[in-house]
Design a protein around this motif. Structure first.
Motif: not given
Lengths: 292, 513
Positions: A102-106, A128-140
């Motif tokens: 399973t993959v989730t996008v933040m 166990v899966g992946c959490v993905v985002s196009e935003q940099p780490w820590g971005r609100g």
């Protein structure tokens, strides 16, 4: 305690970058991945299905989503979602029940859990899966970032399944995006009287694929009869099976079952046994639901 | 000259003997009361003076000092008037001293010398007997209540003149004393209740849950949409509970007599039913707002505490219910005082299933999953842990509303009394009376699970979601279901029914958050 999951960034031109996403117009330039790029590549090398829907889901929708996600994940299909309350969270929970992919996008940074109440789920998906985002780490989170996130969820998927959604442009945005991006659109029907069934029903009327369970989705992905969903292996006696069927057809409380002509005492025992074997769950308000 | 009279003061639910000493000697006319008296007692000065003069006696115009001994016990209330007046009369030689020593005097005086009733007469009567005094003199309105105490002379006196007559060896004013009835049997409880279970239409499940809860004194939670009859059901619970035993009745009468919430002069036979509003404070519910203030849980002792709209109660108030629910008593400790009060009660709560109230009513409920989670969080934890039965009240259908009622209070009460008798017989060596009070050891001894029951219990344990405490609750309720049926063994179907009533939401472990 498991170790912190590995993190990595993935450029659009990296060979690991999800191919489906890279071909999309307006693809993200960089993906920030909790779980690591390698794992993301592995998870997206198999068919991926996005399960989307309302945050105000009914317990029918939640249970159906869980069952659907569990069946798909057990058959080796990656479940994509958005970690919102309601249907999206149920999809991830269903996949995780069988330790499936399973993959989730933040909407913000991949390490920023939104909504914060889903911390535990966020962490487990990262493990166990992946959490993905196009935003940099820590971005609100910005006002636009939820819709931008939806575009990534849809972009990574081969098929988008709408379980429960109001008939409203915002609620049906994933389906519209899927059409624009050329992804298959499918929908799970519900009760015609429920507001959150209007969305899926409108999609079905417009030609979306009908999904009644994991098998329908597998048929859509692989072709009819190519791949079988793993059958639930709950051995039930005929009388228990009958009670289960009655619950599924709407006699979902003891009172209704008794009114339908069942012996109250036998029904009590049957419901307890069905619950203990995991064929039923007791929902809010004392109603029983077949476990999807 | 010096005179002494005997009376009692009440603090919380406890009584303390107080000796009223009056000394009269030469000096400027003055009447002083010493000995930790509160405002109501100090005001007695003016009442006593007027009452003595208006009754035709002489109030000595000399220096009068009244001392309430012991000096370290705070004294409250108007009940000292009578003892003060008699001590003054004795000190001034208007009545003899000898009878004053072995009569307890308790009552407020009006300005014309009439003896007025005071709260707590039963407790005072018990204390009088324990103190070994000969008789208690008090207002006729309270004589029947005080007469509940065996082996004690109770003398009713309408006015100060009657009291003087009694103390000079004459008879008191006539009243018929109440008698403690022997343990009330099954047949004698045919009395009418204004609120009968026969008023309830449909709600077969909820009525059954009420019956099981009453039969085992289990705490229960009624959950359902507004207007479906949760409150109606709860209000009918007292009508199916077994009557108070004579010792319980004395306890209850004593408490309610002290707090002044007694509505007749008779022994209380019905179990108390308290339903505080949800704005109640912790001190209001538990007690301890002031010295000797008892809370709702104490007033509900041996009866029912009903919390309507449970989710509206403040969390700290609900937290405070833990001790009474666990121990059957409350220990109140404040800076100046501490007290332990009895509070063995059955908790019945009612709540909406979700913030809007319409969960389970098709599309009417518009609560989000987050709303539900918040609602559940509010109820869970401290209290849900002590709820043995969760009954879901549904909106009855039109045909159910027309149909005959499921049962009547009379019928249900007979079943409850039968089940309670079986429990009491089984538990008589353990010092408890109902299944809900069984601890782990008693459970082990008295469950009598048969083979199918053992198998079912094992399945529940394998599901892994029910805590040890949850399992114990399950077993207690199952035992009650078996008792209602008159079955010696607890079997699969009893456990299955108890499982249906459990308060925990899920049985199956779902592993992830």
């Amino acid at each position: 305690m498991s170790a912190e999951p590995s993190r990595g960034e993935l450029c659009r031109h990296d060979p690991c970058f999800p191919a489906a996403l890279a071909q999309m117009r307006g693809a993200p330039r960089v993906l920030y991945v909790v779980g690591g790029p390698e794992r993301l590549e592995r998870l997206l090398s198999q068919p991926a299905v996005a399960i989307v829907g309302s945050r105000k889901a009914t317990d029918y929708g939640m249970e159906t989503t869980r069952g659907l996600a569990r069946g798909l994940a057990a058959s080796g299909v990656t479940v994509l979602g958005a970690l919102a309350d309601g249907i999206a969270a149920a999809a991830h929970l269903g996949a995780l029940e069988v330790d499936g992919p399973t993959v989730t996008v933040m909407p913000g940074g991949a390490d920023v859990c939104s909504p914060a109440s889903r911390r535990a789920l966020h962490k487990r998906i990262g493990d166990v899966g992946c959490v993905v985002s196009e935003q940099p780490w820590g971005r609100g989170i910005r006002r636009w970032s939820h819709l931008a996130r939806t575009r990534i969820v849809v972009g990574m998927a081969q098929m988008v399944i709408v379980v429960e959604a109001e008939e409203h442009p915002t609620a049906l945005a994933p389906a519209r995006l899927a059409e624009v991006l050329g992804r298959a659109v499918a929908a799970v029907p519900g009760r015609v009287s429920s507001p959150v069934s209007q969305g899926p029903h409108a999609l079905l009327a417009a030609g979306a694929r009908l999904i009644r369970g994991p098998q329908d989705a597998l048929d859509a992905l692989y072709g009819v009869g190519v791949k079988q969903a793993p059958a639930k292996k709950i051995p039930l006696t005929p009388s228990l099976r009958e009670v289960l069927a009655q619950v599924g057809s709407g006699h979902d409380t003891l009172a209704k079952l008794a009114a339908a002509g069942n012996d109250a005492e036998e029904t009590i025992v049957a419901l307890a046994e069905l619950e203990l074997t995991g064929a039923l769950v007791r929902g809010d308000g004392g109603r029983y639901l077949p476990r999807g | 000259m010096l005179a002494r009279a005997q009376t009692f003061t009440i603090e919380g639910l406890q009584t303390r003997q107080v000796t009223v000493e009056v000394d009269i000697r030469g000096g400027l006319p003055n009447f002083a009361i010493v000995g930790l008296a509160n405002a109501a007692v100090r005001e007695a000065r003016d009442r006593v003076q007027a009452a003595i003069l208006n009754s035709g006696y002489e109030f000595p115009a000399r220096r009068i000092t009244a001392n309430l001994a012991p000096g370290d016990v705070p004294k409250a209330g108007p009940g000292f008037d009578l003892a003060l007046a008699c001590a003054v009369l004795a000190a001034s030689g208007q009545i003899s001293n000898e009878r004053l020593a072995n009569h307890a005097l308790f009552g407020e005086l009006s300005l014309d010398g009439e003896v007025r009733p005071c709260h707590g007469s039963l407790a005072i009567a018990q204390a009088t007997r324990e103190a070994g005094l000969h008789a208690l003199v008090l207002a006729p309105q309270r004589a029947r209540e005080a007469g509940l105490v065996e082996d004690l002379g109770v003398v009713a006196a309408r006015c100060l003149q009657s009291v003087v007559r009694v103390l000079n060896g004459g008879p008191g004013d006539a009243v018929t004393p109440a008698s403690v009835p022997p343990r009330i049997g099954r047949g004698e409880m045919g009395e009418e209740w204004e609120q009968d279970l026969g008023d309830v239409r449909g709600q077969r499940q909820a009525v059954r849950a009420l019956l099981v809860a009453a039969a085992g004194a289990h705490n229960m939670l009624l959950s359902g949409p507004p207007g479906t009859g949760k409150t109606m059901l709860a209000q009918r619970l007292p009508s199916i509970l077994p009557p108070l035993s004579s010792s319980e009745a004395i306890e209850v009468t004593r408490i309610h007599s002290i707090t002044g919430s007694l509505d007749s002069e008779e022994l209380v036979r019905r179990r108390p039913f308290r339903s505080p509003h949800h704005s109640v404070t912790t001190a209001g519910l538990i007690g301890g707002a002031g010295r000797g203030w008892v809370g709702e849980v104490v007033l509900a002792h041996n009866g029912v505490l009903f919390l309507d709209e449970l989710s509206e109660f403040s969390r700290s108030v609900l937290e405070a219910l833990r001790q009474p629910l666990e121990d059957g008593r409350v220990a109140i400790v404040r800076a100046q005082h501490s007290a332990v009060y009895p509070a063995r009660l059955m908790l019945v709560a009612a709540t909406n299933p979700c913030p809007c109230g319409y969960l389970g009513e098709g599309e009417r409920c518009r609560c989000t999953e987050a709303d539900l989670a918040r609602h559940r969080r509010k109820l869970s934890g401290p209290l849900l842990d002590r709820i043995d039965l969760l009954a879901t009240v549904e909106r009855p259908s039109a045909s159910e509303l027309r149909a005959a009622p499921v049962t009547s209070s009379q019928n249900a009460r007979e079943q409850v009394i039968g089940a309670r008798e079986r429990q009491a017989a089984r538990l008589k060596d353990d010092g408890v009376t109902a299944n809900a009070q069984m601890d782990v050891h008693m459970l082990r001894r008295h469950m009598a699970l048969d083979a199918s029951g053992v198998q079912m219990l094992r399945k529940v344990q394998e599901c892994g979601e029910l805590s040890a405490r949850g399992q114990h609750r399950l077993l207690r309720v199952a035992r009650t279901v078996a008792d209602l049926e008159g079955s010696r063994h607890t079997s699969k179907r009893h456990l299955a029914e108890a499982l249906g009533w459990r308060a925990e939401v899920t049985l199956q472990s779902r592993r992830v958050a």
